[in-house]
Design a protein around this motif. Structure first.
Motif, PDB file in Angstrom:
ATOM      1  N   LEU A 139       0.822  -1.210   0.000  1.00  0.00           N
ATOM      2  CA  LEU A 139       0.000   0.000   0.000  1.00  0.00           C
ATOM      3  C   LEU A 139       0.859   1.264   0.000  1.00  0.00           C
ATOM      4  CD1 LEU A 139      -2.802  -1.137   2.475  1.00  0.00           C
ATOM      5  CD2 LEU A 139      -2.952  -0.946  -0.021  1.00  0.00           C
ATOM      6  N   PHE A 140       2.012   1.202   0.657  1.00  0.00           N
ATOM      7  CA  PHE A 140       2.962   2.314   0.602  1.00  0.00           C
ATOM      8  C   PHE A 140       3.458   2.501  -0.826  1.00  0.00           C
ATOM      9  CE2 PHE A 140       7.406   3.656   0.483  1.00  0.00           C
ATOM     10  CZ  PHE A 140       7.373   4.851   1.183  1.00  0.00           C
ATOM     11  N   ALA A 141       3.847   1.395  -1.474  1.00  0.00           N
ATOM     12  CA  ALA A 141       4.341   1.458  -2.848  1.00  0.00           C
ATOM     13  C   ALA A 141       3.263   1.991  -3.794  1.00  0.00           C
ATOM     14  CB  ALA A 141       4.807   0.083  -3.307  1.00  0.00           C
ATOM     15  N   LEU A 142       2.012   1.591  -3.552  1.00  0.00           N
ATOM     16  CA  LEU A 142       0.916   2.057  -4.402  1.00  0.00           C
ATOM     17  C   LEU A 142       0.806   3.572  -4.364  1.00  0.00           C
ATOM     18  CD1 LEU A 142      -1.650   1.603  -6.117  1.00  0.00           C
ATOM     19  CD2 LEU A 142      -2.915   1.331  -3.968  1.00  0.00           C
ATOM     20  N   GLU A 143       0.812   4.158  -3.178  1.00  0.00           N
ATOM     21  CA  GLU A 143       0.686   5.613  -3.072  1.00  0.00           C
ATOM     22  C   GLU A 143       1.913   6.320  -3.632  1.00  0.00           C
ATOM     23  OE1 GLU A 143      -1.956   7.192  -2.429  1.00  0.00           O
ATOM     24  OE2 GLU A 143      -3.153   5.498  -1.715  1.00  0.00           O
ATOM     25  N   PHE A 144       3.091   5.726  -3.414  1.00  0.00           N
ATOM     26  CA  PHE A 144       4.300   6.332  -3.994  1.00  0.00           C
ATOM     27  C   PHE A 144       4.218   6.343  -5.515  1.00  0.00           C
ATOM     28  CE2 PHE A 144       8.378   5.455  -6.094  1.00  0.00           C
ATOM     29  CZ  PHE A 144       8.988   6.697  -5.885  1.00  0.00           C
ATOM     30  N   LEU A 145       3.838   5.214  -6.106  1.00  0.00           N
ATOM     31  CA  LEU A 145       3.763   5.121  -7.563  1.00  0.00           C
ATOM     32  C   LEU A 145       2.720   6.082  -8.125  1.00  0.00           C
ATOM     33  CD1 LEU A 145       4.133   1.263  -7.936  1.00  0.00           C
ATOM     34  CD2 LEU A 145       5.703   2.975  -8.863  1.00  0.00           C
ATOM     35  N   LYS A 146       1.586   6.189  -7.451  1.00  0.00           N
ATOM     36  CA  LYS A 146       0.567   7.132  -7.915  1.00  0.00           C
ATOM     37  C   LYS A 146       1.076   8.568  -7.845  1.00  0.00           C
ATOM     38  CE  LYS A 146      -2.989   5.697  -5.410  1.00  0.00           C
ATOM     39  NZ  LYS A 146      -4.393   5.516  -4.933  1.00  0.00           N
ATOM     40  N   SER A 147       1.955   8.838  -6.873  1.00  0.00           N
ATOM     41  CA  SER A 147       2.488  10.200  -6.740  1.00  0.00           C
ATOM     42  C   SER A 147       3.459  10.549  -7.869  1.00  0.00           C
ATOM     43  CB  SER A 147       3.179  10.377  -5.384  1.00  0.00           C
ATOM     44  OG  SER A 147       4.436   9.706  -5.345  1.00  0.00           O
ATOM     45  N   VAL A 148       4.000   9.523  -8.547  1.00  0.00           N
ATOM     46  CA  VAL A 148       4.927   9.764  -9.665  1.00  0.00           C
ATOM     47  C   VAL A 148       4.331   9.250 -10.979  1.00  0.00           C
ATOM     48  CG1 VAL A 148       7.010   9.811  -8.249  1.00  0.00           C
ATOM     49  CG2 VAL A 148       6.207   7.619  -9.141  1.00  0.00           C
ATOM     50  N   GLN A 149       2.984   9.186 -11.025  1.00  0.00           N
ATOM     51  CA  GLN A 149       2.315   8.682 -12.232  1.00  0.00           C
ATOM     52  C   GLN A 149       2.737   9.445 -13.495  1.00  0.00           C
ATOM     53  OE1 GLN A 149      -0.776   6.150 -13.253  1.00  0.00           O
ATOM     54  NE2 GLN A 149       1.028   6.570 -14.480  1.00  0.00           N
ATOM     55  N   ASP A 150       2.778  10.748 -13.449  1.00  0.00           N
ATOM     56  CA  ASP A 150       3.142  11.532 -14.635  1.00  0.00           C
ATOM     57  C   ASP A 150       4.562  11.206 -15.093  1.00  0.00           C
ATOM     58  OD1 ASP A 150       0.673  12.732 -14.685  1.00  0.00           O
ATOM     59  OD2 ASP A 150       1.323  14.567 -13.677  1.00  0.00           O
TER      60      ASP A 150
END
Length: 225
Positions: A139-150
């Motif tokens: 879940l930590f990785a999910l939010e991190f990845l979403k934060s660098v989606q662009d």
């Protein structure tokens, strides 16, 4: 709508703890706002909490390429979603190759780099998967990845058929919190994730019931009083 609110709450907690660095300190106070020591990191080009390390995703997470399958070779009578390069799943199969709570990143095409999260077993095909050693890490990785989606979208290579490769994900850098802090984070967001999962299953069951009842209502086999 309810799931949107739950996901927004999970994002808010992540941002507060791991972007603003106002996670609870040893006294239960917001770390950075209460004067917690920060140090400038040359790799991330920003300040991070003292003693935190900067790592690549590949250092701590399992990052794997999906397994090739086609619509012709899949057993479409199955109920396992095949995740390829689209916004949603592509078709069904009769077996999974990844358990529930798996992050996927579309590997090719117009949606190359798109992050998705599956709270059910899936068959990962034309995508990259990311999982932590436990749900808190995932879940930590999910939010991190979403934060660098662009940024991930911008890694798509190839003019005719853009691709985002596992190596593009493996090299992403992040500030790694302590195991204890990640565990505390998990205690907050894991119940939110479970509630979202329960809501999705409930919606699916209601949809199946509707699809079963609607034809009978239309031809007069049953009536609503």
């Amino acid at each position: 709508m309810l799931n949107d609110n739950l996901e927004a709450l999970a994002k808010t907690i992540y941002d507060y703890w791991f972007v603003q660095f106002d996670f609870p300190d040893e006294n239960g106070k917001p770390y950075k706002s209460s004067g917690g020591k920060m140090v400038y990191n040359e790799v991330l080009k920003r300040e991070i909490p003292n003693c935190w390390e900067v790592k690549s995703l590949e250092d701590s997470f399992k990052i794997k390429k999906g397994t090739l399958i086609t619509e012709k070779t899949a057993n479409k009578d199955g109920k396992i979603k095949v995740v390829s390069a689209g916004v949603d799943f592509s078709y069904f199969h009769d077996r999974s190759n990844f358990a529930e709570n798996t992050i996927t990143i579309s590997a090719s095409g117009a949606n190359a780099g798109l992050i998705n999260f599956w709270r059910e077993p899936i068959f990962a095909c034309d995508c990259t998967t990311v999982r932590g050693k436990n749900l808190s890490e995932t879940l930590f990785a999910l939010e991190f990845l979403k934060s660098v989606q662009d940024h991930i979208f911008n890694q798509a290579k190839g003019s005719a058929q853009p691709h985002v490769y596992p190596k593009d994900i493996e090299i992403l850098k992040y500030a790694e919190p302590s195991y204890v802090l990640l565990n505390d984070y998990g205690k907050l967001v894991t119940p939110l994730n479970q509630q979202i999962s329960n809501n999705l299953k409930e919606n699916q069951e209601l949809t199946q019931l509707r699809d079963w009842l609607l034809p009978m209502l239309m031809n007069g086999q049953v009536s609503v009083k």
